[in-house]
Enzyme design. Structure first.
Site, PDB file in Angstrom:
ATOM      1  N   ASN A 244       0.826  -1.202   0.000  1.00 15.84           N
ATOM      2  CA  ASN A 244       0.000   0.000   0.000  1.00 15.84           C
ATOM      3  C   ASN A 244       0.864   1.258   0.000  1.00 15.84           C
ATOM      4  O   ASN A 244       1.830   1.351   0.754  1.00 15.84           O
ATOM      5  CB  ASN A 244      -0.929   0.006   1.223  1.00 15.84           C
ATOM      6  CG  ASN A 244      -1.870  -1.192   1.194  1.00 15.84           C
ATOM      7  OD1 ASN A 244      -2.022  -1.823   0.151  1.00 15.84           O
ATOM      8  ND2 ASN A 244      -2.484  -1.503   2.316  1.00 15.84           N
TER       9      ASN A 244
ATOM     10  N   HIS B 257       5.862  -0.688  -2.786  1.00 16.21           N
ATOM     11  CA  HIS B 257       5.393   0.002  -3.998  1.00 16.21           C
ATOM     12  C   HIS B 257       5.457   1.521  -3.857  1.00 16.21           C
ATOM     13  O   HIS B 257       4.848   2.238  -4.650  1.00 16.21           O
ATOM     14  CB  HIS B 257       3.978  -0.463  -4.371  1.00 16.21           C
ATOM     15  CG  HIS B 257       3.947  -1.874  -4.868  1.00 16.21           C
ATOM     16  ND1 HIS B 257       2.797  -2.627  -4.946  1.00 16.21           N
ATOM     17  CD2 HIS B 257       4.949  -2.686  -5.316  1.00 16.21           C
ATOM     18  CE1 HIS B 257       3.101  -3.834  -5.416  1.00 16.21           C
ATOM     19  NE2 HIS B 257       4.382  -3.893  -5.640  1.00 16.21           N
TER      20      HIS B 257
END
Ligand code: OAD
Length: 262
Positions: A87, A106
């Protein structure tokens, strides 16, 4: 206790942040190739920024839920702990997971970085959108033509050091993961066998998520999957919890505490 936790969009779903592949997920209505690739950014940086600004705003007004809080409790009560989250929101951090116990594999939607040089600036989830969104005077002919043909300003921040376009510091499709963050995950996995692995709220679409989970649990660790739906990792789990993360994770952490494991 040595604990490895992997989370995905499902953990933030109950905070009102859409997942990617679920019923109302982003990728059901939007084309990732138009929003989350370097090519999309080169083609239409304003469209990409509009999408990320909308997401930043949604995250700013969201609150961590009971799943984030349970993971934070687990992190605080375990010496050897790593959370790897896919997330890009800041809800794990706002719930109290310390930066050194968390890898945002990410990226971080609130960091803005230059698409060419190493300049970046951070933002916090609580702060308003920085006014750095200055109007680009495109030198590139194609960008100029986008600006004129659509008769709109390119409301895209530019780098104060090299004038290239700034972008959100997230990993797009086709891009490499950060070497630094990869090393942090590898170091943790090389540092000893885990006792407990929890995978929550992810479709485990990417090979490295599956690999890390299997590596962490290969020496007999208890592998708990928290997900209302089946995933490629389900068949490896020693316990499947088919419930929303905000219900299941607080109970799992309570059970660990009551059993004396924490
Ligand atoms: P997905 O949208 O692929 O998957 C969300 C998962 O959460 C699904 O398996 C759901 O069943 C589950 N889920 C939904 N609600 C839940 C809840 N309340 N509690 C627990 N689980 C729930 O999201 P990710 O697996 O995180 O990457 O997606 C991985 C990556 O794909 C994202 O980080 C993003 C995306 O493209 C990039 O942008 C690089």
């Amino acid at each position: 206790m040595r604990v490895f936790v992997l989370t995905g969009a499902g953990v933030s779903a109950e905070s009102g942040i859409p997942t990617f592949r679920g019923k109302d997920g982003y990728w059901r209505n939007l084309d990732p190739t138009k929003l989350a690739t370097p090519e999309a950014f080169a083609r239409d940086p304003q469209l990409v920024w509009d999408w990320y600004r909308e997401r930043r705003q949604r995250i700013r007004t969201a609150q961590p839920n009971a799943a984030h809080e349970a993971v934070a409790r687990l992190a605080q009560q375990t010496d050897e702990f790593l959370l790897v989250t896919q997330n890009v929101d800041d809800l794990h951090a706002r719930a109290g997971v310390a930066a050194e116990k968390m890898v945002q594999i990410h990226g971080d939607i609130f960091i803005t970085r230059c698409s060419r040089c190493d300049f970046s600036y951070g933002g916090r989830g609580g702060s308003p959108e920085p006014p750095g969104a200055c109007v680009v005077q495109p030198t590139n002919r194609r960008l100029r033509s986008i600006a004129t043909t659509s008769e709109r300003d390119l409301n895209v921040p530019t780098c104060p050091k090299c004038q290239a376009l700034m972008r959100p510091d997230v990993v797009w499709f086709g891009e490499q993961l950060s070497r630094n963050e990869l090393e942090r995950v590898e170091d943790f996995l090389d540092g000893g066998a885990c006792d407990l692995v929890i995978v929550a709220g992810t479709t485990a679409t990417f090979g490295y998520i599956i690999d890390w989970t299997l590596r962490a649990s290969q020496d007999g660790a208890h592998l708990i999957e928290v997900n209302p739906e089946e995933t490629p990792l389900s068949r490896f789990a020693t316990r499947l919890v088919r419930e929303p993360a905000a219900i299941a994770l607080p109970r799992i952490v309570d059970e660990l505490r009551n059993s004396g494991a924490l």
